[in-house]
Write a protein that holds these residues in place. Structure first.
Motif, PDB file in Angstrom:
ATOM      1  N   GLN A  81       0.894  -1.086   0.043  1.00 59.12           N
ATOM      2  CA  GLN A  81       0.012  -0.065   0.219  1.00 59.12           C
ATOM      3  C   GLN A  81       0.863   1.373  -0.073  1.00 59.12           C
ATOM      4  O   GLN A  81       0.720   2.219  -0.719  1.00 59.12           O
ATOM      5  CB  GLN A  81      -0.821  -0.004   1.085  1.00 59.12           C
ATOM      6  CG  GLN A  81      -2.249   0.516   0.905  1.00 59.12           C
ATOM      7  CD  GLN A  81      -3.373   0.187   2.194  1.00 59.12           C
ATOM      8  OE1 GLN A  81      -3.459  -1.242   2.305  1.00 59.12           O
ATOM      9  NE2 GLN A  81      -3.408   1.129   3.114  1.00 59.12           N
ATOM     10  N   GLN A  85       1.316   4.046  -2.978  1.00 59.62           N
ATOM     11  CA  GLN A  85       1.082   5.554  -2.716  1.00 59.62           C
ATOM     12  C   GLN A  85       2.033   6.559  -3.323  1.00 59.62           C
ATOM     13  O   GLN A  85       1.620   7.569  -3.779  1.00 59.62           O
ATOM     14  CB  GLN A  85       0.694   5.777  -1.015  1.00 59.62           C
ATOM     15  CG  GLN A  85      -0.692   5.786  -0.705  1.00 59.62           C
ATOM     16  CD  GLN A  85      -0.718   6.176   0.835  1.00 59.62           C
ATOM     17  OE1 GLN A  85      -0.089   6.904   1.296  1.00 59.62           O
ATOM     18  NE2 GLN A  85      -1.611   5.437   1.330  1.00 59.62           N
ATOM     19  N   GLU A 128       1.851   3.923   9.005  1.00 59.63           N
ATOM     20  CA  GLU A 128       0.829   2.978   9.115  1.00 59.63           C
ATOM     21  C   GLU A 128       1.090   2.058  10.221  1.00 59.63           C
ATOM     22  O   GLU A 128       0.369   1.592  10.905  1.00 59.63           O
ATOM     23  CB  GLU A 128       0.804   2.262   7.696  1.00 59.63           C
ATOM     24  CG  GLU A 128       0.633   3.348   6.458  1.00 59.63           C
ATOM     25  CD  GLU A 128      -0.701   4.022   6.795  1.00 59.63           C
ATOM     26  OE1 GLU A 128      -1.760   3.647   7.686  1.00 59.63           O
ATOM     27  OE2 GLU A 128      -0.849   5.045   6.216  1.00 59.63           O
ATOM     28  N   ASP A 374      -6.807   1.255   3.909  1.00 63.23           N
ATOM     29  CA  ASP A 374      -6.764   2.074   2.874  1.00 63.23           C
ATOM     30  C   ASP A 374      -7.848   3.248   2.914  1.00 63.23           C
ATOM     31  O   ASP A 374      -8.644   3.462   3.640  1.00 63.23           O
ATOM     32  CB  ASP A 374      -6.718   1.322   1.437  1.00 63.23           C
ATOM     33  CG  ASP A 374      -8.165   0.919   1.030  1.00 63.23           C
ATOM     34  OD1 ASP A 374      -9.104   1.470   1.654  1.00 63.23           O
ATOM     35  OD2 ASP A 374      -8.331  -0.134   0.658  1.00 63.23           O
ATOM     36  N   ASP A 407      -9.321   5.685  -5.200  1.00 64.46           N
ATOM     37  CA  ASP A 407      -8.784   4.057  -5.033  1.00 64.46           C
ATOM     38  C   ASP A 407      -8.125   3.544  -6.017  1.00 64.46           C
ATOM     39  O   ASP A 407      -8.138   2.065  -5.988  1.00 64.46           O
ATOM     40  CB  ASP A 407     -10.067   3.658  -4.179  1.00 64.46           C
ATOM     41  CG  ASP A 407     -11.133   3.629  -5.395  1.00 64.46           C
ATOM     42  OD1 ASP A 407     -11.306   4.248  -6.258  1.00 64.46           O
ATOM     43  OD2 ASP A 407     -12.249   2.889  -5.120  1.00 64.46           O
ATOM     44  N   GLN A 410      -5.278   0.918  -5.065  1.00 66.93           N
ATOM     45  CA  GLN A 410      -5.552   0.588  -3.826  1.00 66.93           C
ATOM     46  C   GLN A 410      -5.520  -0.957  -3.547  1.00 66.93           C
ATOM     47  O   GLN A 410      -6.086  -1.603  -4.090  1.00 66.93           O
ATOM     48  CB  GLN A 410      -6.918   1.179  -3.095  1.00 66.93           C
ATOM     49  CG  GLN A 410      -6.514   2.837  -2.801  1.00 66.93           C
ATOM     50  CD  GLN A 410      -5.597   3.146  -1.757  1.00 66.93           C
ATOM     51  OE1 GLN A 410      -5.042   2.353  -0.984  1.00 66.93           O
ATOM     52  NE2 GLN A 410      -5.448   4.493  -1.730  1.00 66.93           N
ATOM     53  N   SER A 411      -4.512  -1.234  -2.559  1.00 67.14           N
ATOM     54  CA  SER A 411      -4.763  -2.783  -2.296  1.00 67.14           C
ATOM     55  C   SER A 411      -5.830  -3.074  -1.217  1.00 67.14           C
ATOM     56  O   SER A 411      -6.624  -2.117  -1.041  1.00 67.14           O
ATOM     57  CB  SER A 411      -3.546  -3.081  -1.584  1.00 67.14           C
ATOM     58  OG  SER A 411      -2.940  -2.285  -0.437  1.00 67.14           O
ATOM     59  N   PRO A 413      -7.990  -3.718   2.047  1.00 71.48           N
ATOM     60  CA  PRO A 413      -7.697  -3.087   3.391  1.00 71.48           C
ATOM     61  C   PRO A 413      -6.852  -4.175   4.045  1.00 71.48           C
ATOM     62  O   PRO A 413      -7.011  -5.360   4.049  1.00 71.48           O
ATOM     63  CB  PRO A 413      -9.441  -3.001   4.079  1.00 71.48           C
ATOM     64  CG  PRO A 413     -10.116  -3.417   2.718  1.00 71.48           C
ATOM     65  CD  PRO A 413      -9.635  -3.895   1.732  1.00 71.48           C
TER      66      PRO A 413
END
Length: 417
Positions: A81, A85, A128, A374, A407, A410-411, A413
């Protein structure tokens, strides 16, 4: 179960034999047979492992192994993730990440080909992984930060002055800002700590080596809402220092300490459970459960924690408390809710027995674990807390405004089993 620590052999067995690996080994000077055929994958991997094991230049061998292990540090779902980004700012890097076969390969590929993006992704990943320790504050200022060299220098000097005053260190620092998603910025600062003497092996010699550890701090700021989340070692004084330096030099507004006290959230809505019909009707969850509550007595002299066990069959802890204490229910006797864990269950995937669960962790002092998810899931969960009246729309990082196309890439959640 705790994962076994990977060795360089495990890493090489997982990496595909391709140009990235060839370039990495060549750059690090590993001697390989001249007649090695790079088209024969498994044979190459075996030869490389053996060449590293028998490399007589111990110092060069250790350096290669250290770099190889560092190169796969982002090789999991959270790291993936973070890599996607930061790669948004470079279309070629983004397409390269998409084409890699595994998270380990993605991490290695980015390390070899885009080292600056790899380091940036490491800072996103750091935030994170430690996000639950971040302190949330409302700065009351909503503007795009100034990321010019002059502004960053002013902020670094203010932070260095603080560390020189408090801990007699901090005479060197590095800082940069990344726009993680539209109007959400991540500031990373590395400050030079006091010199330390470390006992380390260099080759086969045990030596005392002088080095300066890194004090690492991160701040996430939303220009839409004026909310900042700070992650820095030390107490309130350190968070306040980082927020004041950021506000004055990058936002151009001096904020005094009393203005940036952490918000206090009112969790009393959870006395009635987690009443957000949308989670079950449109968002695909099959059950929601207030799993844990910690409660503080009206005089503040007693704290209790209540948790619904696995045998509760996903019943809310609020209902269990009401059943256990029909006439002495603390939720009806002015006990304050200090913190809560809320579980949202997805239906089990085909062929699996267990549901996937998303857990919201929230405290009265404004600590949330939503950084783990995410952007899309984060906005959804913040939306539930706004619906319950726990958060104001202005207290959310995303302000529940999903940007068009936000999104993309996006991977999934970060689920917990």
């Amino acid at each position: 179960t705790k994962k076994m620590k990977k060795t360089f052999v495990d890493v090489l067995l997982e990496l595909p034999v391709d140009n990235t690996l060839q370039n990495f080994l060549a750059a690090n000077g590993l001697p390989l047979p001249d007649d090695l055929s790079w088209s024969d994958g498994q044979e190459v991997t075996r030869t490389v492992i053996e060449a590293i094991r028998t490399w007589p230049d111990e110092i060069a061998r250790d350096a290669l192994i250290a770099k190889l292990m560092a190169s796969v540090a982002l090789g999991d779902a959270a790291g993936k993730q973070a890599m996607f980004q930061v790669a948004r700012q470079d279309g070629v890097a983004l397409m390269g990440l998409v084409s890699n076969q595994s998270d380990i390969h993605r991490s290695f590929w980015l390390y070899v080909n885009y080292p600056a993006l790899f380091d940036l992704a490491g800072d996103v990943d750091f935030f994170e992984r430690h996000g639950s320790q971040a302190q949330q504050n409302e700065l009351g200022v909503k503007r795009k930060p100034d990321t010019s060299e002059a502004a960053l220098l002013g902020m670094r000097q203010a932070i260095s002055a603080f560390y020189q005053r408090e801990l007699q260190c901090g005479d060197g620092s590095v800082a940069y800002v990344l726009e993680r998603s539209p109007d959400v910025y991540l500031l990373t600062v590395h400050v030079k700590d006091l010199a330390m003497l470390r006992l380390e092996f260099e080759g086969s010699n045990l030596t005392r080596r002088v080095g300066n550890p890194n004090i690492h701090m991160v701040l996430e700021y939303s220009a839409k809402t004026g909310v900042a989340r700070s992650l820095v070692k030390g107490g309130v004084k350190y968070h306040t220092m980082l927020l004041e330096a950021f506000s004055e030099h990058l936002l151009g507004v001096k904020v005094d300490a009393h203005r940036i006290k952490p918000p206090t959230l009112d969790l009393s809505a959870l006395r009635l459970g987690f009443d957000v019909p949308q989670a079950l009707t449109t968002d695909g969850f099959m059950a929601v459960q207030v799993k844990t509550l910690s409660l503080l007595s009206p005089h503040g002299d007693l704290k209790i924690e209540c948790t619904a066990t696995a045998s509760s069959d996903q019943q809310c802890v609020t209902e269990l408390i009401a059943e256990a204490f029909p006439s002495e229910n603390p939720l009806k006797r002015n006990w304050q809710i200090n913190s809560a864990h809320i579980n949202l269950y997805y239906p089990p995937q085909p062929g699996k027995m267990r549901s996937k669960v998303i857990t919201i962790e929230i405290t009265r002092k404004g600590r949330l674990n939503l950084h783990k998810f995410d952007a899309k899931m984060q906005a959804q969960l913040e939306g539930y807390l706004v619906t319950l009246g726990i958060l104001d729309a202005g207290q959310t990082l995303s302000a529940n405004e999903q940007q068009p196309g936000e999104d993309a890439f996006q991977s999934e959640p970060a689920f917990q089993e």
